[in-house]
Write an enzyme that holds these catalytic residues in place. Sequence first.
Site, PDB file in Angstrom:
ATOM      1  N   THR A 132      50.007 -10.899  18.230  1.00 29.94           N
ATOM      2  CA  THR A 132      49.734  -9.872  17.224  1.00 29.94           C
ATOM      3  C   THR A 132      50.780  -8.761  17.252  1.00 29.94           C
ATOM      4  OG1 THR A 132      48.154  -8.114  16.698  1.00 29.94           O
ATOM      5  CG2 THR A 132      48.154  -8.858  18.962  1.00 29.94           C
ATOM      6  N   ASP A 133      50.905  -8.056  16.129  1.00 26.95           N
ATOM      7  CA  ASP A 133      51.794  -6.886  16.098  1.00 26.95           C
ATOM      8  C   ASP A 133      51.214  -5.715  16.895  1.00 26.95           C
ATOM      9  OD1 ASP A 133      49.723  -6.165  14.363  1.00 26.95           O
ATOM     10  OD2 ASP A 133      51.015  -5.732  12.647  1.00 26.95           O
ATOM     11  N   GLU A 134      49.915  -5.783  17.216  1.00 30.12           N
ATOM     12  CA  GLU A 134      49.278  -4.637  17.902  1.00 30.12           C
ATOM     13  C   GLU A 134      49.848  -4.400  19.290  1.00 30.12           C
ATOM     14  OE1 GLU A 134      45.116  -4.113  17.580  1.00 30.12           O
ATOM     15  OE2 GLU A 134      45.039  -4.905  15.547  1.00 30.12           O
ATOM     16  N   TYR A 158      41.897  -4.792  23.438  1.00 28.72           N
ATOM     17  CA  TYR A 158      42.317  -6.034  22.760  1.00 28.72           C
ATOM     18  C   TYR A 158      43.827  -6.208  22.841  1.00 28.72           C
ATOM     19  CZ  TYR A 158      44.003  -8.927  18.912  1.00 28.72           C
ATOM     20  OH  TYR A 158      44.698  -9.855  18.173  1.00 28.72           O
ATOM     21  N   LYS A 162      46.169  -9.011  24.799  1.00 26.79           N
ATOM     22  CA  LYS A 162      47.125  -9.899  24.116  1.00 26.79           C
ATOM     23  C   LYS A 162      48.534  -9.687  24.697  1.00 26.79           C
ATOM     24  CE  LYS A 162      46.654 -12.336  21.046  1.00 26.79           C
ATOM     25  NZ  LYS A 162      46.291 -13.782  20.962  1.00 26.79           N
TER      26      LYS A 162
END
Length: 354
Positions: A132-134, A158, A162
Amino acid sequence: MILVTGGAGFIGSNFVLDWLAAADEPVINLDALTYAGNLENLASLQGNPRHVFVHGDIGDFALVAGLLAQHQPRAIVNFAAESHVDRSIHGPEDFVQTNIVGTFRLLEAVRAYWSGLDAADKAAFRFLHVSTDEVYGSLGKDDPPFSETNPYEPNSPYSASKAASDHLVRAYHHTYGIPVLTTNCSNNYGPYHFPEKLIPLVIHNALAGKPLPIYGDGQQVRDWLYVKDHCSAIRRVLEGGRPGETYNIGGWNEKPNLDVVHTLCTILDQLSPRVDGQPYREQITYVTDRPGHDRRYAIDAGKIERELGWKPAETFETGIRKTVQWYLDNQAWVSNVTSGAYREWVGKQYGEQK
Ligand code: NAD
Ligand code: DAU
């Protein structure tokens, strides 16, 4: 054949459906069927011999090792994860277990399998990790979008979990030589999106006459990508990506949350107007902000475009209209996934809000 993990979830099920529609190569689909996994997403594959579903956990080393030995996949695409930021704030443990420990055990099973392959199969093998970009953290208003060289600065349990999984995947390439690929994608939307996430939640609540909850001031920015474009990007990276590399995937569609919700309301006003003739916008309600809420995400998708020639097929305008239409056409799916445990989640997350 390929092994897909998490293929009964939102993106995984879209990927499996698109893969089997586009190619003859069979798929082994390993999914733990958590609250987010739903075999109904794959109902159209019933009786299809090219789809083998296995109910199980990526963290079950013996199960995964057995599947790899039996089916000898040429590639693995790892979607399996706990994926909802708000749930990670209420309970981070599951995120650590699946996203970190689960990915680690999956990698261990892959390492054992891959080590036993002959040289040609070793070189051809791919482990594609869907991230993810997060992991890059939050951007300021005028910052350039995230590129693959941005440092990792995860802010939620989260995204931290990741990020940890991405680091493990990277380490298994550098240390053991496994040909891995990592993709970091922006916010997806489209069919089979579980209605705990903003877009399907707003469509569902609007039609049910419920409040449309906007966290904080609604000016947080996300970069939206239609799920089928994410799936085509993953297929492209699997085919042509360079082992050890990461590829950012995004739609060049930065939108403040409030604009997204206004767009959804406008489309619903056209396609399924309220019986009282009032606009759906009336249901918008401002609620307490998400703790640690990242202000802005934006993806620079230049590398995948330059190196692999990938571009999204949908604009936000075309994709969001298709999505609203899909939810209107699939109300039975929505009813099934919003019963039972879903109600408990909504009570926990929104019942506590002022
Ligand atoms: P999702 O929550 O809809 O689906 C996750 C799937 O994984 C479910 O089917 C679930 O049953 C399965 N799963 C969970 N734990 C498992 C375990 N231990 N073993 C096997 N299966 C397990 O998630 P999604 O939105 O489809 O996201 C898929 C992947 O893409 C995730 O890794 C996520 O981090 C990443 N991603 C999501 C988005 C997005 O906008 N949704 C964007 C970028 C990246
Ligand atoms: O950026 C990629 C990520 O996008 C993925 O890695 C995650 O798995 C996926 O869930 C998604 O994370 P977000 O937190 O950005 O998505 P969500 O749909 O939960 O929220 C989108 C934005 O809308 C975010 O700024 C929070 C806000 N929001 C969300 C909900 C559920 C609201 O204002 N109200 C809500 O009720």
